[in-house]
Design a protein around this motif. Structure first.
Motif, mmCIF file in Angstrom:
data_model
loop_
_atom_site.group_PDB
_atom_site.id
_atom_site.type_symbol
_atom_site.label_atom_id
_atom_site.label_comp_id
_atom_site.label_asym_id
_atom_site.label_seq_id
_atom_site.Cartn_x
_atom_site.Cartn_y
_atom_site.Cartn_z
ATOM 1 N N MET A 1 -68.372 -71.186 51.998
ATOM 2 C CA MET A 1 -68.940 -70.405 50.895
ATOM 3 C C MET A 1 -70.418 -70.113 51.130
ATOM 4 N N LEU A 2 -71.151 -71.084 51.671
ATOM 5 C CA LEU A 2 -72.578 -70.874 51.921
ATOM 6 C C LEU A 2 -72.795 -69.860 53.034
ATOM 7 N N GLN A 3 -72.006 -69.943 54.078
ATOM 8 C CA GLN A 3 -72.142 -68.978 55.170
ATOM 9 C C GLN A 3 -71.853 -67.561 54.675
ATOM 10 N N GLN A 4 -70.853 -67.440 53.814
ATOM 11 C CA GLN A 4 -70.545 -66.131 53.242
ATOM 12 C C GLN A 4 -71.703 -65.634 52.380
ATOM 13 N N ALA A 5 -72.308 -66.551 51.576
ATOM 14 C CA ALA A 5 -73.428 -66.164 50.724
ATOM 15 C C ALA A 5 -74.647 -65.772 51.557
ATOM 16 N N LYS B 1 -82.543 -72.357 49.938
ATOM 17 C CA LYS B 1 -81.764 -73.439 49.354
ATOM 18 C C LYS B 1 -80.417 -73.570 50.040
ATOM 19 N N TYR B 2 -79.749 -72.423 50.306
ATOM 20 C CA TYR B 2 -78.451 -72.464 50.964
ATOM 21 C C TYR B 2 -78.567 -73.061 52.359
ATOM 22 N N LYS B 3 -79.603 -72.664 53.108
ATOM 23 C CA LYS B 3 -79.785 -73.202 54.457
ATOM 24 C C LYS B 3 -80.072 -74.705 54.430
ATOM 25 N N ASN C 1 -86.692 -80.935 50.445
ATOM 26 C CA ASN C 1 -85.964 -79.937 51.227
ATOM 27 C C ASN C 1 -86.374 -78.511 50.889
ATOM 28 N N CYS C 2 -86.385 -78.186 49.582
ATOM 29 C CA CYS C 2 -86.572 -76.781 49.192
ATOM 30 C C CYS C 2 -87.852 -76.532 48.410
ATOM 31 N N GLN C 3 -88.683 -77.581 48.161
ATOM 32 C CA GLN C 3 -89.972 -77.452 47.467
ATOM 33 C C GLN C 3 -89.846 -76.925 46.034
ATOM 34 N N ILE C 4 -88.688 -77.093 45.414
ATOM 35 C CA ILE C 4 -88.523 -76.695 44.016
ATOM 36 C C ILE C 4 -89.025 -77.824 43.120
ATOM 37 N N CYS C 5 -89.879 -77.487 42.143
ATOM 38 C CA CYS C 5 -90.421 -78.487 41.219
ATOM 39 C C CYS C 5 -89.376 -78.836 40.160
ATOM 40 N N PHE C 6 -89.362 -80.100 39.748
ATOM 41 C CA PHE C 6 -88.416 -80.551 38.745
ATOM 42 C C PHE C 6 -89.016 -80.416 37.351
ATOM 43 N N ARG C 7 -88.135 -80.499 36.369
ATOM 44 C CA ARG C 7 -88.546 -80.451 34.967
ATOM 45 C C ARG C 7 -89.381 -81.686 34.626
ATOM 46 N N ASP D 1 -73.406 -81.648 42.218
ATOM 47 C CA ASP D 1 -72.286 -81.520 43.151
ATOM 48 C C ASP D 1 -71.848 -80.081 43.363
ATOM 49 N N GLU D 2 -72.485 -79.125 42.670
ATOM 50 C CA GLU D 2 -72.031 -77.750 42.788
ATOM 51 C C GLU D 2 -72.476 -77.130 44.111
ATOM 52 N N ILE D 3 -71.866 -76.010 44.460
ATOM 53 C CA ILE D 3 -72.214 -75.329 45.701
ATOM 54 C C ILE D 3 -73.678 -74.900 45.642
ATOM 55 N N GLY D 4 -74.400 -75.201 46.703
ATOM 56 C CA GLY D 4 -75.803 -74.799 46.761
ATOM 57 C C GLY D 4 -76.766 -75.884 46.327
ATOM 58 N N SER D 5 -76.254 -77.022 45.823
ATOM 59 C CA SER D 5 -77.133 -78.104 45.407
ATOM 60 C C SER D 5 -77.654 -78.856 46.621
ATOM 61 N N CYS D 6 -78.903 -79.322 46.529
ATOM 62 C CA CYS D 6 -79.486 -80.105 47.622
ATOM 63 C C CYS D 6 -78.881 -81.502 47.651
ATOM 64 N N LYS D 7 -79.003 -82.154 48.798
ATOM 65 C CA LYS D 7 -78.629 -83.546 48.938
ATOM 66 C C LYS D 7 -79.847 -84.404 48.625
#
Length: 528
Positions: A329-333, A351-353, A484-490, A506-512
């Motif tokens: 799914m990620l490769q397709q996106a 994020k996908y990468k 990983n993606c430098q996104i700030c949290f709430r 656990d959804e598609i696209g979530s970081c580990k």
């Protein structure tokens, strides 16, 4: 005038005698020539700790509250003795009345003489012996009410009930203990330095004492790395977890908030009957009636999903490989996005990468002999040492050979893996892959670059100290973000950004949350 001067001299002598001790003195001269004096006297001769029986419970106190002795000194003192009343929460009305009679006898024997210091010293040194107090002391504030004629009107109780008296005594004992702790010197078991009480801290759970600087460093490092389960007493024979009341005064408010947030997330992760909805990230309690079919029903969005693979409910069909499905799914996106046209597409692509890199990392670990923690399923790679392992995420001890949760080394003495504490063929170092990727040139620089990133708020370089550290990073500016993606949290409830739990879902696209090799290695997957 001469009487007033004699009274002043006696009051000075009284203050001088008890100066620096535990007896407190308050003198009120606002209504001269009448003077009011209040003494809070520690009775001597009591055992420490003192056993006490209250409401059929036996308690123990290192310090008991003082006897409160209040005097009203008339203008013609010492010709007329002072009027007084006496209070004490651990003595009954009958015992306090006995003290009043003894003080009257002393006044009668020394008529016309100064009495203040003599009375105070008698209460301090001889009152316990006169009352015949022995352990355990029975706390009965109303003792003597059966015979009211035997009670003295000058005797009074500080507390109306035994329960109130016990609570007041507990608070007094804590205050006295704290005061003594601050005035003393203590040896820190970490830095081995002797520090004053104001720079030391006693841990509430185990009572071990360390200097605040050492505890602050311990808490700061573990909270920053996300290993909140390792915030424990540094004593080698203890290991008792630090309580939030111990941690709060040692760290900054932002660090304590992070500690509470990650502690809650860890507790929730260990709950076997709890799952997270892959759509809205709400907590879902597993229904025992549906446990055989692994069906999860979200009460927030009514989404039905498989508890095993977190995908949409597929009835009796076997679960597809989560990683294979995610990669496809990620490769397709990624192919659909192609060259990003705006900032939103850039963030999505990044994020996908990152997620693909995490999956490739876990695959590499699985191929190199890594195993999952038997409790939290965190991927662990062994780079040497014995077969008794400790999970960095949940702190559980387990055997590397049979993956059983163990408590100590007895598993290798009498258990299934007897005599197998050490492996016959030690595993290769964890970072051999990094060395090979570096090609022997610029290895240190490449590893440093892989371990560091810029804070998305202030731009300061933040270093990931360990390859097994959580990807949830915290900058000194107060920003919590994903490595990983430098996104700030709430940071607040009204903040529209993702929370810590939502981001590592656990959804598609979530970081580990945990990755064990640099993400740059995973990005090579797209450069080939």
């Amino acid at each position: 005038m001469e009487q007033q001067e004699e009274l002043e001299a006696e009051l000075e002598a009284l203050e001088s005698y008890f100066c620096g001790g535990n007896t407190e003195i308050e003198i009120d001269k606002s209504k001269l020539p009448q003077v009011f004096v209040t003494l809070r006297i520690d009775a001597q001769g009591l055992p420490s700790p003192m056993s006490l029986v209250a409401e059929s419970k036996t308690l123990s106190f290192d310090h008991l509250p003082p006897i409160t002795f209040t005097l009203s000194i008339p203008a013609d003192y010492p010709e007329s003795p002072p009027r007084f009343d006496i209070k004490c929460m651990w003595l009954s009305l009958k015992q306090l009345s006995m003290l009043c009679r003894n003080l009257d006898e002393i006044a009668a024997e020394n008529a016309g003489c100064p009495l203040l210091l003599q009375w105070a010293l008698w209460l301090q040194d001889e009152s316990v012996a006169v009352l015949g107090i022995q352990e355990p002391l029975k706390l009965d504030p109303l003792d003597g009410l059966q015979d009211p004629d035997s009670l003295d009107f000058r005797a009074a109780q500080d507390c109306a009930s035994s329960r109130d008296a016990v609570e007041c005594m507990r608070q007094h004992a804590e205050q006295r203990s704290r005061r003594g702790f601050l005035a003393a010197l203590h040896n820190c078991g970490v830095c081995l330095e002797q520090v004053p009480g104001v720079k030391a801290q006693r841990l509430a759970a185990c009572q071990h004492v360390f200097c605040k600087e050492c505890l602050r460093g311990l808490c700061g490092v573990q909270i920053k790395e996300g290993a909140v389960q390792l915030v424990k007493c540094p004593d080698l024979e203890c290991g008792e977890p630090l309580l939030p009341t111990d941690i709060r005064p040692l760290v900054e408010p932002e660090e304590f908030e992070r500690y509470e947030r990650m502690s809650l997330a860890r507790v929730l992760d260990q709950m076997t009957d709890l799952a997270w909805c892959p759509r809205c990230h709400a907590a879902v309690i597993k229904d025992e009636d549906d446990s055989d079919v692994n069906l999860g029903r979200c009460g927030g969005c009514d989404y039905c999903f498989c508890l095993m693979c977190r995908g949409a409910w597929h009835h009796s069909e076997p679960c597809a490989s989560t990683d294979d499905k995610t990669l496809a799914m990620l490769q397709q996106a990624i192919e659909q996005i192609g060259t990003p046209k705006n900032r939103n597409e850039e963030e999505k692509l990044r994020k996908y990468k990152t997620v693909v890199a995490s999956i490739m990392s876990e695959r590499h670990l699985a191929e190199s002999g890594a195993q999952k923690c038997p409790r939290c399923k965190f991927t662990i790679e062994k780079n040497g040492g014995c077969n008794k392992m400790t999970c960095l995420k949940c702190g559980v001890f387990f055997c590397w050979l049979c993956l059983k949760v163990i408590q100590d080394y007895s598993h290798f003495q009498f258990g299934d893996c007897k005599g197998k504490l050490f492996p016959e063929n030690p595993a290769p170092p964890v970072f051999d892959m990094w060395d090979a990727a570096a090609g022997g040139e610029g290895q240190e620089e490449q590893e440093d670059a892989a371990r560091s990133t810029d804070c998305p708020e202030c731009g300061v370089v933040v270093v990931k100290e360990s390859s097994l550290q959580s990807n949830a990073m915290s900058c000194d500016c107060g920003c919590d973000f994903c490595f990983n993606c430098q996104i700030c949290f709430r940071t607040t409830l009204d903040d529209p950004r993702e929370s810590f739990q939502e981001h590592y879902g656990d959804e598609i696209g979530s970081c580990k949350e945990y990755t064990t090799i640099p993400e740059e290695t995973g990005f090579d997957f797209f450069r080939k």
